[in-house]
Write a protein that holds these residues in place. Sequence first.
Motif, PDB file in Angstrom:
ATOM      1  N   ALA A   1       3.684   9.184  -1.503  1.00  0.00           N
ATOM      2  CA  ALA A   1       4.194  10.363  -0.791  1.00  0.00           C
ATOM      3  C   ALA A   1       5.545  10.086  -0.127  1.00  0.00           C
ATOM      4  O   ALA A   1       6.155  10.981   0.438  1.00  0.00           O
ATOM      5  CB  ALA A   1       3.183  10.813   0.252  1.00  0.00           C
TER       6      ALA A   1
ATOM      7  N   GLN B   1     -14.070   0.217  -2.714  1.00  0.00           N
ATOM      8  CA  GLN B   1     -13.033   0.971  -3.402  1.00  0.00           C
ATOM      9  C   GLN B   1     -12.131   1.545  -2.324  1.00  0.00           C
ATOM     10  O   GLN B   1     -12.610   2.087  -1.328  1.00  0.00           O
ATOM     11  CB  GLN B   1     -13.653   2.109  -4.217  1.00  0.00           C
ATOM     12  CG  GLN B   1     -14.593   1.596  -5.287  1.00  0.00           C
ATOM     13  CD  GLN B   1     -14.687   2.542  -6.480  1.00  0.00           C
ATOM     14  OE1 GLN B   1     -14.117   3.624  -6.497  1.00  0.00           O
ATOM     15  NE2 GLN B   1     -15.414   2.112  -7.497  1.00  0.00           N
ATOM     16  N   MET B   2     -10.837   1.416  -2.518  1.00  0.00           N
ATOM     17  CA  MET B   2      -9.905   1.883  -1.492  1.00  0.00           C
ATOM     18  C   MET B   2      -8.883   2.837  -2.098  1.00  0.00           C
ATOM     19  O   MET B   2      -8.547   2.745  -3.270  1.00  0.00           O
ATOM     20  CB  MET B   2      -9.171   0.702  -0.865  1.00  0.00           C
ATOM     21  CG  MET B   2     -10.130  -0.420  -0.461  1.00  0.00           C
ATOM     22  SD  MET B   2      -9.467  -1.570   0.758  1.00  0.00           S
ATOM     23  CE  MET B   2      -7.950  -2.081  -0.002  1.00  0.00           C
ATOM     24  N   GLY B   3      -8.386   3.738  -1.245  1.00  0.00           N
ATOM     25  CA  GLY B   3      -7.347   4.671  -1.678  1.00  0.00           C
ATOM     26  C   GLY B   3      -6.054   4.395  -0.939  1.00  0.00           C
ATOM     27  O   GLY B   3      -5.907   3.383  -0.250  1.00  0.00           O
ATOM     28  N   ILE B   4      -5.130   5.350  -1.040  1.00  0.00           N
ATOM     29  CA  ILE B   4      -3.807   5.165  -0.438  1.00  0.00           C
ATOM     30  C   ILE B   4      -3.841   5.213   1.081  1.00  0.00           C
ATOM     31  O   ILE B   4      -2.880   4.828   1.732  1.00  0.00           O
ATOM     32  CB  ILE B   4      -2.817   6.239  -0.943  1.00  0.00           C
ATOM     33  CG1 ILE B   4      -3.408   7.639  -0.728  1.00  0.00           C
ATOM     34  CG2 ILE B   4      -2.487   6.005  -2.403  1.00  0.00           C
ATOM     35  CD1 ILE B   4      -2.411   8.751  -0.960  1.00  0.00           C
ATOM     36  N   ALA B   5      -4.951   5.680   1.656  1.00  0.00           N
ATOM     37  CA  ALA B   5      -5.017   5.827   3.105  1.00  0.00           C
ATOM     38  C   ALA B   5      -5.474   4.563   3.826  1.00  0.00           C
ATOM     39  O   ALA B   5      -5.681   4.574   5.030  1.00  0.00           O
ATOM     40  CB  ALA B   5      -5.920   6.995   3.489  1.00  0.00           C
ATOM     41  N   VAL B   6      -5.622   3.465   3.100  1.00  0.00           N
ATOM     42  CA  VAL B   6      -5.875   2.197   3.792  1.00  0.00           C
ATOM     43  C   VAL B   6      -4.506   1.656   4.226  1.00  0.00           C
ATOM     44  O   VAL B   6      -3.539   1.701   3.466  1.00  0.00           O
ATOM     45  CB  VAL B   6      -6.623   1.208   2.881  1.00  0.00           C
ATOM     46  CG1 VAL B   6      -6.705  -0.174   3.519  1.00  0.00           C
ATOM     47  CG2 VAL B   6      -8.027   1.731   2.587  1.00  0.00           C
ATOM     48  N   ALA B   7      -4.432   1.188   5.457  1.00  0.00           N
ATOM     49  CA  ALA B   7      -3.145   0.802   6.041  1.00  0.00           C
ATOM     50  C   ALA B   7      -2.498  -0.359   5.284  1.00  0.00           C
ATOM     51  O   ALA B   7      -3.180  -1.142   4.614  1.00  0.00           O
ATOM     52  CB  ALA B   7      -3.329   0.435   7.507  1.00  0.00           C
ATOM     53  N   ARG B   8      -1.185  -0.460   5.414  1.00  0.00           N
ATOM     54  CA  ARG B   8      -0.413  -1.539   4.800  1.00  0.00           C
ATOM     55  C   ARG B   8      -0.974  -2.897   5.213  1.00  0.00           C
ATOM     56  O   ARG B   8      -1.433  -3.072   6.335  1.00  0.00           O
ATOM     57  CB  ARG B   8       1.042  -1.413   5.282  1.00  0.00           C
ATOM     58  CG  ARG B   8       1.972  -2.414   4.632  1.00  0.00           C
ATOM     59  CD  ARG B   8       3.332  -2.355   5.271  1.00  0.00           C
ATOM     60  NE  ARG B   8       3.952  -1.038   5.078  1.00  0.00           N
ATOM     61  CZ  ARG B   8       5.168  -0.745   5.544  1.00  0.00           C
ATOM     62  NH1 ARG B   8       5.864  -1.613   6.214  1.00  0.00           N
ATOM     63  NH2 ARG B   8       5.660   0.453   5.332  1.00  0.00           N
TER      64      ARG B   8
ATOM     65  N   PHE C   1      -1.111   0.411  -4.705  1.00  0.00           N
ATOM     66  CA  PHE C   1      -2.048   0.042  -3.642  1.00  0.00           C
ATOM     67  C   PHE C   1      -3.225  -0.736  -4.219  1.00  0.00           C
ATOM     68  O   PHE C   1      -3.572  -0.589  -5.383  1.00  0.00           O
ATOM     69  CB  PHE C   1      -2.566   1.303  -2.926  1.00  0.00           C
ATOM     70  CG  PHE C   1      -3.212   2.307  -3.844  1.00  0.00           C
ATOM     71  CD1 PHE C   1      -2.443   3.173  -4.605  1.00  0.00           C
ATOM     72  CD2 PHE C   1      -4.590   2.360  -3.979  1.00  0.00           C
ATOM     73  CE1 PHE C   1      -3.036   4.088  -5.486  1.00  0.00           C
ATOM     74  CE2 PHE C   1      -5.197   3.275  -4.845  1.00  0.00           C
ATOM     75  CZ  PHE C   1      -4.397   4.136  -5.590  1.00  0.00           C
TER      76      PHE C   1
ATOM     77  N   MET D   1       0.834  -1.218   0.000  1.00  0.00           N
ATOM     78  CA  MET D   1       0.000   0.000   0.000  1.00  0.00           C
ATOM     79  C   MET D   1       0.868   1.267   0.000  1.00  0.00           C
ATOM     80  O   MET D   1       0.793   2.106   0.897  1.00  0.00           O
ATOM     81  CB  MET D   1      -0.973  -0.007   1.195  1.00  0.00           C
ATOM     82  CG  MET D   1      -1.962  -1.153   1.204  1.00  0.00           C
ATOM     83  SD  MET D   1      -3.065  -1.218  -0.215  1.00  0.00           S
ATOM     84  CE  MET D   1      -4.349  -0.052   0.259  1.00  0.00           C
ATOM     85  N   GLU D   2       1.693   1.355  -1.033  1.00  0.00           N
ATOM     86  CA  GLU D   2       2.590   2.515  -1.175  1.00  0.00           C
ATOM     87  C   GLU D   2       1.766   3.749  -1.526  1.00  0.00           C
ATOM     88  O   GLU D   2       0.981   3.725  -2.469  1.00  0.00           O
ATOM     89  CB  GLU D   2       3.606   2.196  -2.287  1.00  0.00           C
ATOM     90  CG  GLU D   2       4.767   3.133  -2.351  1.00  0.00           C
ATOM     91  CD  GLU D   2       5.610   3.090  -1.091  1.00  0.00           C
ATOM     92  OE1 GLU D   2       6.174   2.043  -0.792  1.00  0.00           O
ATOM     93  OE2 GLU D   2       5.685   4.126  -0.417  1.00  0.00           O
ATOM     94  N   THR D   3       1.956   4.848  -0.780  1.00  0.00           N
ATOM     95  CA  THR D   3       1.082   6.012  -0.955  1.00  0.00           C
ATOM     96  C   THR D   3       1.488   6.919  -2.114  1.00  0.00           C
ATOM     97  O   THR D   3       0.675   7.694  -2.614  1.00  0.00           O
ATOM     98  CB  THR D   3       1.091   6.896   0.310  1.00  0.00           C
ATOM     99  OG1 THR D   3       2.433   7.370   0.516  1.00  0.00           O
ATOM    100  CG2 THR D   3       0.615   6.138   1.515  1.00  0.00           C
TER     101      THR D   3
END
Lengths: 156, 106
Positions: B30, B61-68, B44, B26-28
């Motif tokens: 940033a 649907q998930m974004g970059i803010a879902v934890a590793r 991600f 889950m690489e953001t």
Amino acid sequence: MDQLRRAFLKSTGMAGVVVVAIGSGLLKSGEVLAATWNKLAFTSSNLADAMKNANYGGATESKDIVITVPDIAENGASVPVEVTSNIPGTTSIAIFVEKNITPLAADFEFSNDAVPYIYTFIKMGQTSQVRIAVRAGGKAYTLSKEVKVTIGGCGG
Amino acid sequence: MADEMKMRATMLGEVADVKVRMTHFMETGARKDPKTGKLIPPHFIDQVVATLNGKTVLDAQMGIAVARNPFIGFRVKGAKPGDKIVVNAVDNLGTKFSGEVTVAAR
């Protein structure tokens, strides 16, 4: 105008995905991911836009949303969020972190016999309100809870 | 791909309580590479679909803010021991992941 542009982007985007999927022989029954990823909502950089673009615009506050989050998260890289919606006819639950660079974290759509409940872990860059949005019976509802973060989880 | 998705489903009263843990960085986008100083591109899982006996119950649907190593817990009414739950996921680079589990009695 804006509406037209969005509809166009959406339709062309979808067509592209389907063509690619068929072309590479990846479309098998049961493996189809129905919706296209809502890039517009996930890249919106403020809460109001993110909520609007994720179809939760004009949400009214509701105490029938039950949010379980820690008051203090020692590590912003993994913050547990558990949500139950007691609003009848709930079809989806979305998680927003108001102070993240892009507030929308995830959007969960329920169908058939799914219970309007979700449990996941999110990243928080800093102390922020964790805002939950719910769609039920065609209307949007929302509630938030603050989580204090001592070490952020979005950068290096 | 057996190690990339761990699932458990147990009856909790009348509902099946399903827990899914996916292995993904889950690489953001940033974060900077400490060696080159350049941003590491985002990578991600962005969509997850769960079915119970072939019928979709959850479409996420998930974004970059879902934890590793994303974790998703969800519940399904009307499920019974022996029912099959399948989860399919895809990341933003098109890599697919899938897992399945049989609902266990408590």
